[in-house]
Motif scaffolding. Structure first.
Motif, PDB file in Angstrom:
ATOM      1  N   ASP A 212      -8.248  -8.115   0.214  1.00 31.75           N
ATOM      2  CA  ASP A 212      -7.768  -7.637   1.514  1.00 31.75           C
ATOM      3  C   ASP A 212      -6.788  -6.472   1.385  1.00 31.75           C
ATOM      4  O   ASP A 212      -5.973  -6.235   2.280  1.00 31.75           O
ATOM      5  CB  ASP A 212      -7.122  -8.771   2.326  1.00 31.75           C
ATOM      6  CG  ASP A 212      -8.120  -9.848   2.704  1.00 31.75           C
ATOM      7  OD1 ASP A 212      -9.325  -9.513   2.787  1.00 31.75           O
ATOM      8  OD2 ASP A 212      -7.721 -11.001   2.899  1.00 31.75           O
TER       9      ASP A 212
ATOM     10  N   THR B   6      -6.123  -7.861  -9.634  1.00 24.09           N
ATOM     11  CA  THR B   6      -7.052  -7.687  -8.520  1.00 24.09           C
ATOM     12  C   THR B   6      -6.384  -8.139  -7.232  1.00 24.09           C
ATOM     13  O   THR B   6      -5.687  -9.158  -7.219  1.00 24.09           O
ATOM     14  CB  THR B   6      -8.337  -8.516  -8.736  1.00 24.09           C
ATOM     15  OG1 THR B   6      -8.936  -8.130  -9.976  1.00 24.09           O
ATOM     16  CG2 THR B   6      -9.332  -8.290  -7.603  1.00 24.09           C
TER      17      THR B   6
ATOM     18  N   ARG C 148      -6.230  -2.139   0.508  1.00 25.78           N
ATOM     19  CA  ARG C 148      -6.920  -0.897   0.820  1.00 25.78           C
ATOM     20  C   ARG C 148      -7.809  -0.500  -0.361  1.00 25.78           C
ATOM     21  O   ARG C 148      -7.473  -0.761  -1.519  1.00 25.78           O
ATOM     22  CB  ARG C 148      -5.914   0.218   1.092  1.00 25.78           C
ATOM     23  CG  ARG C 148      -5.181   0.100   2.407  1.00 25.78           C
ATOM     24  CD  ARG C 148      -4.068   1.130   2.492  1.00 25.78           C
ATOM     25  NE  ARG C 148      -4.564   2.476   2.270  1.00 25.78           N
ATOM     26  CZ  ARG C 148      -4.875   3.352   3.250  1.00 25.78           C
ATOM     27  NH1 ARG C 148      -4.714   2.991   4.504  1.00 25.78           N
ATOM     28  NH2 ARG C 148      -5.313   4.553   2.969  1.00 25.78           N
ATOM     29  N   PRO C 149      -8.941   0.163  -0.090  1.00 24.82           N
ATOM     30  CA  PRO C 149      -9.829   0.563  -1.189  1.00 24.82           C
ATOM     31  C   PRO C 149      -9.160   1.494  -2.202  1.00 24.82           C
ATOM     32  O   PRO C 149      -9.525   1.484  -3.381  1.00 24.82           O
ATOM     33  CB  PRO C 149     -10.977   1.278  -0.459  1.00 24.82           C
ATOM     34  CG  PRO C 149     -10.948   0.750   0.933  1.00 24.82           C
ATOM     35  CD  PRO C 149      -9.510   0.474   1.240  1.00 24.82           C
ATOM     36  N   ASP C 150      -8.186   2.288  -1.736  1.00 25.47           N
ATOM     37  CA  ASP C 150      -7.530   3.243  -2.636  1.00 25.47           C
ATOM     38  C   ASP C 150      -6.226   2.694  -3.230  1.00 25.47           C
ATOM     39  O   ASP C 150      -5.481   3.433  -3.865  1.00 25.47           O
ATOM     40  CB  ASP C 150      -7.236   4.553  -1.899  1.00 25.47           C
ATOM     41  CG  ASP C 150      -6.328   4.358  -0.683  1.00 25.47           C
ATOM     42  OD1 ASP C 150      -6.139   3.200  -0.260  1.00 25.47           O
ATOM     43  OD2 ASP C 150      -5.826   5.366  -0.159  1.00 25.47           O
ATOM     44  N   GLN C 151      -5.969   1.416  -3.046  1.00 27.27           N
ATOM     45  CA  GLN C 151      -4.724   0.833  -3.533  1.00 27.27           C
ATOM     46  C   GLN C 151      -4.756   0.728  -5.053  1.00 27.27           C
ATOM     47  O   GLN C 151      -5.705   0.213  -5.642  1.00 27.27           O
ATOM     48  CB  GLN C 151      -4.525  -0.550  -2.912  1.00 27.27           C
ATOM     49  CG  GLN C 151      -3.178  -1.173  -3.204  1.00 27.27           C
ATOM     50  CD  GLN C 151      -2.888  -2.355  -2.278  1.00 27.27           C
ATOM     51  OE1 GLN C 151      -3.494  -2.460  -1.215  1.00 27.27           O
ATOM     52  NE2 GLN C 151      -1.982  -3.217  -2.685  1.00 27.27           N
ATOM     53  N   GLU C 152      -3.690   1.205  -5.706  1.00 27.05           N
ATOM     54  CA  GLU C 152      -3.588   1.180  -7.161  1.00 27.05           C
ATOM     55  C   GLU C 152      -2.900  -0.104  -7.620  1.00 27.05           C
ATOM     56  O   GLU C 152      -1.949  -0.569  -6.993  1.00 27.05           O
ATOM     57  CB  GLU C 152      -2.789   2.386  -7.665  1.00 27.05           C
ATOM     58  CG  GLU C 152      -3.418   3.729  -7.334  1.00 27.05           C
ATOM     59  CD  GLU C 152      -4.590   4.062  -8.233  1.00 27.05           C
ATOM     60  OE1 GLU C 152      -4.899   3.272  -9.144  1.00 27.05           O
ATOM     61  OE2 GLU C 152      -5.205   5.129  -8.033  1.00 27.05           O
ATOM     62  N   GLN C 153      -3.370  -0.647  -8.735  1.00 26.64           N
ATOM     63  CA  GLN C 153      -2.794  -1.861  -9.304  1.00 26.64           C
ATOM     64  C   GLN C 153      -2.173  -1.554 -10.664  1.00 26.64           C
ATOM     65  O   GLN C 153      -2.687  -0.717 -11.408  1.00 26.64           O
ATOM     66  CB  GLN C 153      -3.868  -2.935  -9.456  1.00 26.64           C
ATOM     67  CG  GLN C 153      -4.493  -3.383  -8.138  1.00 26.64           C
ATOM     68  CD  GLN C 153      -3.463  -3.817  -7.137  1.00 26.64           C
ATOM     69  OE1 GLN C 153      -3.398  -3.270  -6.046  1.00 26.64           O
ATOM     70  NE2 GLN C 153      -2.647  -4.799  -7.502  1.00 26.64           N
TER      71      GLN C 153
ATOM     72  N   SER D 123       2.226   1.637  -3.494  1.00 23.21           N
ATOM     73  CA  SER D 123       1.167   2.119  -4.375  1.00 23.21           C
ATOM     74  C   SER D 123       1.021   3.634  -4.281  1.00 23.21           C
ATOM     75  O   SER D 123       0.952   4.336  -5.300  1.00 23.21           O
ATOM     76  CB  SER D 123      -0.159   1.435  -4.010  1.00 23.21           C
ATOM     77  OG  SER D 123      -1.242   2.042  -4.660  1.00 23.21           O
TER      78      SER D 123
ATOM     79  N   THR E 163       0.823  -1.202   0.000  1.00 23.74           N
ATOM     80  CA  THR E 163       0.000   0.000   0.000  1.00 23.74           C
ATOM     81  C   THR E 163       0.864   1.261   0.000  1.00 23.74           C
ATOM     82  O   THR E 163       0.536   2.249  -0.670  1.00 23.74           O
ATOM     83  CB  THR E 163      -0.944   0.011   1.216  1.00 23.74           C
ATOM     84  OG1 THR E 163      -0.178  -0.125   2.429  1.00 23.74           O
ATOM     85  CG2 THR E 163      -1.934  -1.136   1.148  1.00 23.74           C
TER      86      THR E 163
END
Length: 211
Positions: free
Chosen positions: A94, A91, A96-101, A56, A53
């Protein structure tokens, strides 16, 4: 004879020094990558272990997120270990909602799947493409792969041992085209075979003499 490929190590956080040393032993010229300009000068990229995280957020802060995505989409060779595997995944469960992939691998990865720091462990793994001898794999708050796309090759799974428990047969190393990832940390054991695999991919796909 071609020159040594230049492989970058994402140098925002994590095991940068260890990967740099492994790449040099594996026959590459290693270079830190912190900016889009530095990224443009490398033939491949290692995304090290660390905290996914945090990495990211730093990719966004340093203006690297879209640049790395574009290079991966264009076929840049890459290798991610532990947190690097998480970043490369399409994808993450578990997270964070704001985690970039970065989306370099068509896989679903579960973050911290093996548990907390105290649940870290080692195992001998047979990894496709690295020879007959097993790799001593170090797992530290490691992810595992829960689902792979049809273009993804599974390179290693956790063996069935008494110590493995529910983790037995979980996918911990994958390859999709020019992109590799492991849930474990080969840079911590002095085993450079994953790095040599990456360097070989870079040598195959880049005409270094014309750079």
């Amino acid at each position: 004879m071609n020159a040594r490929p230049t492989i970058g190590v994402l140098a925002l956080q994590g095991n940068v020094r260890e990967h740099t040393a492994a790449l040099e032993r594996a026959g590459a010229t290693a270079a830190p990558v912190r900016t889009p300009d530095e990224l443009a000068r490398v033939d491949g990229l290692v995304l090290p272990g660390g905290e996914s995280t945090t990495m990211s957020r730093l990719l966004v802060t340093f203006g690297l997120l879209e640049s790395v995505r574009q290079r991966l989409a264009a076929g840049m060779p890459a290798y991610g270990s532990c947190a690097g595997m998480i970043l490369l995944a399409r994808t993450v469960l578990d997270g964070r909602p704001d985690q970039e992939q970065l989306g370099g691998l068509d896989v679903v990865v579960r973050r911290n799947a093996f548990g907390r720091q105290v649940d870290s462990f080692e195992a001998d793994l047979a990894v496709d493409g690295t020879g007959d001898e097993p790799i001593r794999a170090v797992f530290i708050r490691a992810p595992w792969v829960e689902k792979v796309g049809e273009d993804v090759d599974v390179l290693a799974r956790v063996p069935h041992t008494a110590e493995a428990g529910d983790a037995a047969d979980r996918i911990v190393a994958v390859r999709q085209g020019r992109v590799l990832a492991t849930a474990f940390h080969p840079e911590l054991t002095g085993d450079d075979r994953m790095h040599r695999l990456l360097v070989g991919i870079a040598e195959e796909d880049v005409d270094l003499e014309e750079r």
